[in-house]
Scaffold this active site. Structure first.
Site: not given
Length: 322
Positions: A138-139
């Site tokens: 997700l980052y």
């Protein structure tokens, strides 16, 4: 100049405020808590209470400013997708919108090489590289989307947008990388991946600040710039030296890369489908970022910005021991 900073109470933001004040700039900094407000005030900046969800606070902070530096982000390896998108993507869009509305001249965004995780190995990457279709984690996903929005806004309402991408930020006062490694070493959880004998690019926090300040002045609108300390170094040797500054002996244990990848895949799957607390002990994106070679080429920043990277490894490590 009058400069507005997000993430001013963080590792990079704090050094940035100090550098801006040292050269005589007036600085305002977004502060989402009383503690953050105290921190930025102590550094000489005027706190603006609010967070990246608060469009009004962003606009108030930017009024009359010449430049905006966006260094705030949700820097985690695991969590709810909604939070990553809200802070990293939607929050960045609000920063862009506020800068346009306040008629700011230049916006510098702190990007990351992690946006390339999920594609081919990040070896001697330069600014011509394209984001993978399916970033891993997700980052990396949300940092890539945030950068896309920043660059797309270049030229709108007279705003010049520039991105800097430092690789593996380190230095005295680091709140993330070294403390996490120390914690895992002391708990017996740390293992070198494949022995740790591979190259990595690094970027001392002072060199990050140097690159950001140059990007304000000389960065071409709609462009990104990698930043490093110079030639890559062996990951194991570098981390061992950082641990030594904290009086921590580097462990000897190693884990084959293939085994680590299997463990990370199984762990992430288990944490997604089972009601387990916390986060997986190992992540695939982390393995790609610190478990194999990650090197980037900063020739563009050196040629176009006049970037030097004045803080050497020796000087940076000596500062950490002081």
């Amino acid at each position: 100049m009058r400069v507005f900073v997000t993430g001013g109470s963080g590792f990079v933001g704090g050094r940035l405020i100090a550098a801006l004040k040292a050269r005589g700039d007036e600085v305002r900094a977004l502060a989402r808590s009383d503690k953050a407000a105290e921190t930025v005030r102590a550094l000489g900046a005027e706190p603006v209470r609010g967070d990246l969800d608060d469009a009004g606070a962003l606009r108030r902070g930017m009024e009359g400013c010449d430049a905006v530096i966006h260094s705030a982000a949700h820097v985690k390896t695991w969590g709810h997708p909604e939070e990553f998108f809200r802070i990293n993507v939607e929050g960045t869009q609000r920063v862009v919108d506020a800068a346009r509305g306040a008629k700011v001249k230049v916006l510098v965004h702190l990007g990351s090489e992690s946006m390339f995780v999920g594609g081919k190995p990040i070896v001697q990457a330069d600014e011509s590289w394209k984001r993978p279709e399916k970033p891993l984690g997700l980052y990396p996903l949300t940092k890539g989307l945030a950068e896309e929005r920043v660059l797309a806004a270049n030229g709108q309402d007279g705003l010049r947008t520039v991105v800097v991408r430092p690789r593996l930020i380190w230095g005295k006062g680091d709140l993330a990388v070294l403390p996490e490694i120390i914690e895992k070493v002391r708990s017996g959880q740390f293992r070198w991946i494949g022995g740790g004998h591979y190259l990595t690019s690094t970027c001392h926090v002072s060199n990050v600040v140097e690159g950001i300040l140059l990007a304000i002045e000389k960065g071409r609108g709609g462009e990104a710039y990698f930043l490093t300390d110079g030639a890559p170094v062996e990951f194991r040797a570098f981390v061992t030296r950082m641990l030594d500054t904290a009086g921590v002996k580097a462990p000897e244990g190693s884990l084959p890369r293939g085994v680590a990848n299997v463990l990370a895949t199984v762990a992430e799957t288990a944490w997604r489908v089972l009601p387990l607390g916390g986060e997986p002990p190992i992540h695939r994106s982390t393995l790609r970022l610190i478990g194999e070679e990650v090197t980037v080429n900063d020739a563009k920043a050196r040629a176009e910005l006049g970037y030097v990277g004045r803080m050497t490894h020796e000087a940076g490590l000596a500062e950490m021991r002081s």
